[in-house]
Design a protein around this motif. Structure first.
Motif, PDB file in Angstrom:
ATOM      1  N   PRO A  11     -48.672  58.940 131.156  1.00  0.00           N
ATOM      2  CA  PRO A  11     -47.889  57.716 131.386  1.00  0.00           C
ATOM      3  C   PRO A  11     -46.484  57.773 130.811  1.00  0.00           C
ATOM      4  CG  PRO A  11     -50.126  57.170 130.716  1.00  0.00           C
ATOM      5  CD  PRO A  11     -49.983  58.653 130.532  1.00  0.00           C
ATOM      6  N   VAL A  12     -46.282  58.516 129.718  1.00  0.00           N
ATOM      7  CA  VAL A  12     -44.961  58.585 129.094  1.00  0.00           C
ATOM      8  C   VAL A  12     -43.972  59.254 130.031  1.00  0.00           C
ATOM      9  CG1 VAL A  12     -43.644  59.458 127.130  1.00  0.00           C
ATOM     10  CG2 VAL A  12     -45.989  58.620 126.790  1.00  0.00           C
ATOM     11  N   ASP A  43     -55.474  55.050 127.329  1.00  0.00           N
ATOM     12  CA  ASP A  43     -55.946  56.036 126.372  1.00  0.00           C
ATOM     13  C   ASP A  43     -56.853  55.356 125.349  1.00  0.00           C
ATOM     14  OD1 ASP A  43     -54.433  57.901 127.696  1.00  0.00           O
ATOM     15  OD2 ASP A  43     -52.743  57.782 126.312  1.00  0.00           O
ATOM     16  N   VAL A  44     -57.959  56.020 125.039  1.00  0.00           N
ATOM     17  CA  VAL A  44     -58.952  55.419 124.152  1.00  0.00           C
ATOM     18  C   VAL A  44     -59.442  56.462 123.157  1.00  0.00           C
ATOM     19  CG1 VAL A  44     -60.899  55.920 125.698  1.00  0.00           C
ATOM     20  CG2 VAL A  44     -61.055  53.989 124.119  1.00  0.00           C
ATOM     21  N   GLN A  45     -59.767  56.003 121.955  1.00  0.00           N
ATOM     22  CA  GLN A  45     -60.227  56.889 120.883  1.00  0.00           C
ATOM     23  C   GLN A  45     -61.750  56.994 120.907  1.00  0.00           C
ATOM     24  OE1 GLN A  45     -58.026  56.018 117.097  1.00  0.00           O
ATOM     25  NE2 GLN A  45     -57.064  54.413 118.330  1.00  0.00           N
ATOM     26  N   HIS A  46     -62.247  58.167 120.483  1.00  0.00           N
ATOM     27  CA  HIS A  46     -63.684  58.427 120.618  1.00  0.00           C
ATOM     28  C   HIS A  46     -64.166  59.335 119.488  1.00  0.00           C
ATOM     29  CE1 HIS A  46     -67.537  59.058 122.518  1.00  0.00           C
ATOM     30  NE2 HIS A  46     -67.355  60.364 122.489  1.00  0.00           N
ATOM     31  N   ILE A  62     -51.826  53.389 122.525  1.00  0.00           N
ATOM     32  CA  ILE A  62     -50.650  53.476 123.388  1.00  0.00           C
ATOM     33  C   ILE A  62     -49.823  54.668 122.923  1.00  0.00           C
ATOM     34  CG2 ILE A  62     -48.555  52.338 124.204  1.00  0.00           C
ATOM     35  CD1 ILE A  62     -49.932  49.672 123.698  1.00  0.00           C
ATOM     36  N   PRO A  63     -49.793  55.765 123.704  1.00  0.00           N
ATOM     37  CA  PRO A  63     -49.069  56.956 123.245  1.00  0.00           C
ATOM     38  C   PRO A  63     -47.565  56.775 123.363  1.00  0.00           C
ATOM     39  CG  PRO A  63     -49.862  57.300 125.464  1.00  0.00           C
ATOM     40  CD  PRO A  63     -50.377  55.944 125.031  1.00  0.00           C
ATOM     41  N   GLY A  64     -46.858  57.406 122.475  1.00  0.00           N
ATOM     42  CA  GLY A  64     -45.407  57.440 122.546  1.00  0.00           C
ATOM     43  C   GLY A  64     -44.921  58.854 122.387  1.00  0.00           C
TER      44      GLY A  64
END
Length: 404
Positions: A211-212, A225-228, A278-280
Motif C-alpha cells: 500500500p505504501v 496488515d495484521v500482527q500474528h 499501518i505500515p509506513g
C-alpha cells in the motif's frame, strides 16, 4: 537507458514465483529488485511457518493452493533438498459439531478434487503423537496431500529456476518510489541514489509494504496488515534435524495450528483480537516486538492444548505481520486507470505458486489463467470505504483460519 519489459518489486516467495512462471513461459525480459541480500528473507516470507492447506471454504483459494503444491513438488525434484514435504494435515475435532463438519468437508473436498477422510482419535494421535491428545479429540479430518513448505528453501529454488530461465535479480536495491508520467507508471526509483530504472510494466510483490508504494500512484490497495503470534519450544532432546516427519495439525475450533520444525515444535494461534498495523516508510521488518498483553492468553491456551508444549521449555516467540483482504482472496492483476502498474499482493506461501502462474499468464496474455481475473482484481473493492475495507478484513482474521 534500456527499458525493462517487466520489473518485479520484491523477491519474497510471491515475487520469486512470478519470475519463475514468467521464465517458464519463455519470457526472459524480466528483472526483480529486492532491498535485501540474496541470503536473507526479512519480509513475511522469512517468518512464515510454511503450512500449505488445500481444502478451503473458498473455491478460488483451493485452486491456487492446489496449483502451488504442484509447483512446489516439481521444484522439489530438482532442488538440493525438498522445498515442500507432503506429510498431510490433521484437522482435529474436539467437539461433535466439528466432527460433523469434518464429514461435510470430505464431500466438499471431493467436489474440489481434494482427497480427505475422517479418522478416529486414536489413529490421529498415532500419526502425530506429540501434537494430538487422543483424550481431547473425537476424531480428525485427514488430508493426505497437504503439507508444509520450507519458505526459505522454496524461495531460493524459485529464484534459481527463474535465473536459469534468464530472469535477472538485483539484490540490495531498495525501491524508493514509482516513476509516474502522465498518469502511467514507467519505472521505479531505486538504490541509494534513487536511480531511475525504466520499465514497461511494474509488478508490486512487496507484501505488507504494497500500500505504501501503490499510494504514490494514487491507488488504494484494499488490504489490512495484521500482527500474528507464532512460538517455538526450545530445542528438545530426542529430536533430530529432520524438518518434518508427521502431519501438520490444526485445531479449527480453537484456531490453533502446530508442526515440527526439526529439533523444535512450533505453534500459532488466531484466538485473539485482531491487531492491525499501518505500515509506513520507517517499517523495515515484518517482525515486530511480541505484545504479551494482546497475545499472551491465546498462546497459553494453545500451549495447553498441544502435548509437545505442555512441559517443554519455551523458545523463540515471533510477532509476524501479514496482509488480509475483505474477501480473503489475494490482489492479482493490473491497477485500474494506472497503465503500467500491476499487483501480486496479499498472498501467503500457501497460494504463492498459483498466484505467480495466474499473473504471469495475465502479463503475457496467454489466456491460460487459473481463475477469472475479475475474482482477484485489485480494484474489486473500489466502491468500498476505507472503514468498510478495514472492518471487513479484520473481521475475517479468525475466520481466515478456516478459509486457509
Amino acid at each position: 537507458m534500456a527499458t525493462e519489459e517487466i520489473l518485479v518489486v520484491g523477491a519474497g516467495v510471491v515475487g520469486a514465483s512470478v519470475a519463475h512462471h514468467l521464465a517458464g513461459l519463455g519470457h526472459d525480459r524480466v528483472t526483480v529488485l529486492d532491498a535485501r541480500d540474496r541470503a536473507t528473507l526479512p519480509g513475511s516470507t522469512g517468518l512464515a511457518p510454511g503450512f500449505v492447506g488445500q481444502l478451503s471454504a473458498t473455491g478460488e483459494l483451493a485452486v491456487l493452493a492446489k496449483d502451488s503444491v504442484a509447483t512446489y513438488l516439481e521444484l522439489s525434484r530438482t532442488a538440493p533438498a525438498p522445498v515442500f514435504r507432503q506429510v498431510g494435515c490433521l484437522e482435529i475435532a474436539t467437539g461433535p459439531d466439528r466432527l460433523e463438519q469434518s464429514h461435510r468437508d470430505v464431500e466438499h473436498g471431493r467436489a474440489l478434487g481434494i482427497e480427505a477422510r475422517v479418522i478416529g482419535a486414536a489413529e490421529a494421535a498415532a500419526l502425530a503423537p506429540e501434537l494430538v491428545d487422543a483424550e481431547k479429540a473425537l476424531g480428525a479430518l485427514h488430508i493426505p496431500a497437504d503439507g508444509a513448505a520450507d519458505p526459505a528453501a522454496l524461495t531460493h529454488a524459485l529464484v534459481d529456476a527463474a535465473e536459469r530461465g534468464g530472469v535477472r535479480f538485483r539484490w540490495n536495491t531498495a525501491v524508493r518510489g514509482l516513476e509516474i508520467e502522465r498518469g502511467a507508471v514507467t519505472g521505479v526509483r531505486a538504490g541509494e541514489d534513487a536511480r531511475l530504472i525504466p520499465a514497461d510494466r511494474v509488478v508490486l510483490a512487496t507484501g505488507i509494504w504494497g500500500p505504501v508504494l501503490a499510494a504514490q500512484a494514487g491507488v488504494r490497495l484494499p488490504m489490512v496488515d495484521v500482527q500474528h503470534p507464532y512460538v517455538f519450544t526450545a530445542e528438545l532432546p530426542g529430536l533430530d534435524d529432520t524438518p518434518l516427519d508427521t502431519p501438520i495439525v490444526r485445531y479449527p475450533d480453537q484456531a490453533v495450528y502446530t508442526r515440527r520444525h526439526g529439533r523444535r515444535y512450533g505453534l500459532g494461534s488466531y484466538a485473539h483480537t485482531a491487531l492491525p498495523l499501518i505500515p509506513g516508510p520507517e517499517l523495515t521488518s515484518a517482525e515486530l516486538p511480541f505484545p504479551e498483553a494482546e497475545f499472551g492468553t491465546a498462546i497459553e491456551e494453545a500451549l495447553a492444548l498441544v502435548p509437545a508444549f505442555r512441559q517443554a521449555p519455551r523458545g523463540r516467540r515471533l510477532n509476524g505481520v501479514f496482509a488480509l483482504t475483505p474477501d480473503e482472496l489475494p490482489l492479482v492483476g493490473p491497477a485500474a486507470g494506472v497503465p503500467g502498474l500491476w499487483f501480486a499482493e496479499a498472498s501467503w506461501v500457501t497460494h504463492a505458486g498459483g498466484v505467480g502462474r495466474q499473473i504471469a499468464n495475465m502479463l503475457l496474455g496467454t489466456g491460460d489463467v487459473l481463475l477469472d481475473p475479475d475474482r482477484l482484481s485489485p480494484g474489486r473493492f473500489d466502491s468500498w470505504s476505507d472503514e468498510k475495507i478495514h472492518e471487513t478484513a479484520l473481521g475475517h482474521y479468525r475466520g481466515i483460519y478456516d478459509a486457509h
